[in-house]
Motif scaffolding. Structure first.
Motif: not given
Length: 169
Positions: A45-53, A59-60, A111-112, A135-139
């Protein structure tokens, strides 16, 4: 090696407004990041969006290229704090020895709650792996060879800052 299509800045800026959330584009310009970096979209995808923190605010992450040195990287802007973080694009990558993601063929949300960091011996050979709690979603960023993920890194928030771990070969 992929080629990058360079377009006039006014065109890129108008594209950013059309496919990125407006709050992100506004912060990108307000922080004057547009003076040094161009947002690119070489892969989907062109960008990733999730709550990384873990602050319950999305966050984007986008891919960027430094206009001066032409090195690629990843830019994250935290939606809750409006702070930005750059990995690559001429800046040392968090916990890694590179400053350019020109090898990046794919990325996704990890997401693991567990990941495995590749360990190397003093000669640079793979010596095993170490289990890491996330602990959170990662890239997840990675290179692809023969249709499979070969090597890459996982960028994640450890509770205080973004770090990365090497994955694969």
């Amino acid at each position: 090696m992929r080629s990058v299509l360079l377009v006039p800045l006014f065109w890129v800026t108008s594209l950013q407004a059309s496919w990125l959330p407006s709050w992100f584009t506004k912060l990108f310009n307000d922080k004057k990041l547009n003076e040094r970096y161009t947002i690119i979209k070489p892969i989907k995808p062109n960008f990733l969006e999730a709550d990384f923190t873990g602050d319950k605010i999305n966050d984007i992450a986008v891919q960027i290229v430094d206009k001066t040195n032409k090195k690629r990287g990843v830019l994250v802007i935290n939606g809750g704090t409006n702070k930005h973080y750059i990995f690559g694009a001429g800046s040392k990558f968090a916990s890694e020895d590179f400053d350019d993601t020109n090898w990046l063929d794919g990325w996704s949300l990890h997401k693991d709650k567990v990941a495995y960091k590749t360990l190397f011996d003093t000669g640079g050979d793979i010596s095993g792996s170490k289990k890491v709690k996330i602990s959170h979603v990662a890239i997840s960023i990675y290179a692809i060879e023969d249709g499979s993920e070969l090597t890459g890194a996982l960028i994640y928030w450890n509770g205080a800052k973004y770090v990365s771990i090497h994955q694969g070969e």
